[in-house]
Design an enzyme around this catalytic site. Structure first.
Site, PDB file in Angstrom:
ATOM      1  N   ASN A  25      25.472  73.021 101.208  1.00 26.76           N
ATOM      2  CA  ASN A  25      26.658  72.917 102.055  1.00 26.76           C
ATOM      3  C   ASN A  25      27.500  71.762 101.549  1.00 26.76           C
ATOM      4  O   ASN A  25      26.971  70.766 101.049  1.00 26.76           O
ATOM      5  CB  ASN A  25      26.270  72.651 103.513  1.00 26.76           C
ATOM      6  CG  ASN A  25      25.645  73.857 104.174  1.00 26.76           C
ATOM      7  OD1 ASN A  25      25.868  74.987 103.777  1.00 26.76           O
ATOM      8  ND2 ASN A  25      24.849  73.613 105.204  1.00 26.76           N
ATOM      9  N   ARG A  33      23.379  79.479 103.828  1.00 21.44           N
ATOM     10  CA  ARG A  33      22.731  78.775 102.709  1.00 21.44           C
ATOM     11  C   ARG A  33      21.321  79.302 102.470  1.00 21.44           C
ATOM     12  O   ARG A  33      20.946  79.617 101.342  1.00 21.44           O
ATOM     13  CB  ARG A  33      22.727  77.266 102.979  1.00 21.44           C
ATOM     14  CG  ARG A  33      22.223  76.428 101.827  1.00 21.44           C
ATOM     15  CD  ARG A  33      22.387  74.952 102.134  1.00 21.44           C
ATOM     16  NE  ARG A  33      21.569  74.574 103.275  1.00 21.44           N
ATOM     17  CZ  ARG A  33      20.652  73.617 103.269  1.00 21.44           C
ATOM     18  NH1 ARG A  33      20.432  72.915 102.172  1.00 21.44           N
ATOM     19  NH2 ARG A  33      19.966  73.329 104.345  1.00 21.44           N
TER      20      ARG A  33
END
Length: 90
Positions: A36, A18
């Site tokens: 996420n 991420r």
């Protein structure tokens, strides 16, 4: 300017994916967000030129060294963004 909704599948959480995706997007001049998902995927909404979005998608397919990306799904997205944000898990 286009907006793509992309979802990365595989080992993409807990490996710096991420944060790396956000860094890549910012370096490419892409706007949008990354987060996420509770199902283990990473979701991206990204706005930019086709070339910028293809470059981000290529980064997403490769991922950081510890990731194992099975696939990246791409579909049309929507939204207008000022910058690129890391969002909390959904």
């Amino acid at each position: 300017m286009e907006t793509w909704h992309m979802t990365a599948h595989g080992r993409v959480q807990g490996v710096g994916y991420r944060a790396g995706c956000a860094q890549a997007a910012i370096a490419l001049g892409v706007r949008g967000w990354v987060r996420n998902r509770a199902d283990g995927t990473v979701e991206v909404m990204a706005s930019g030129t086709i070339q910028q979005l293809e470059a981000l998608r290529n980064w997403m397919q490769a991922g950081p060294p510890a990731a194992h990306v099975a696939r990246v799904d791409v579909e049309p997205g929507q939204g207008k963004f000022e910058d690129f944000d890391l969002r909390p898990t959904l």
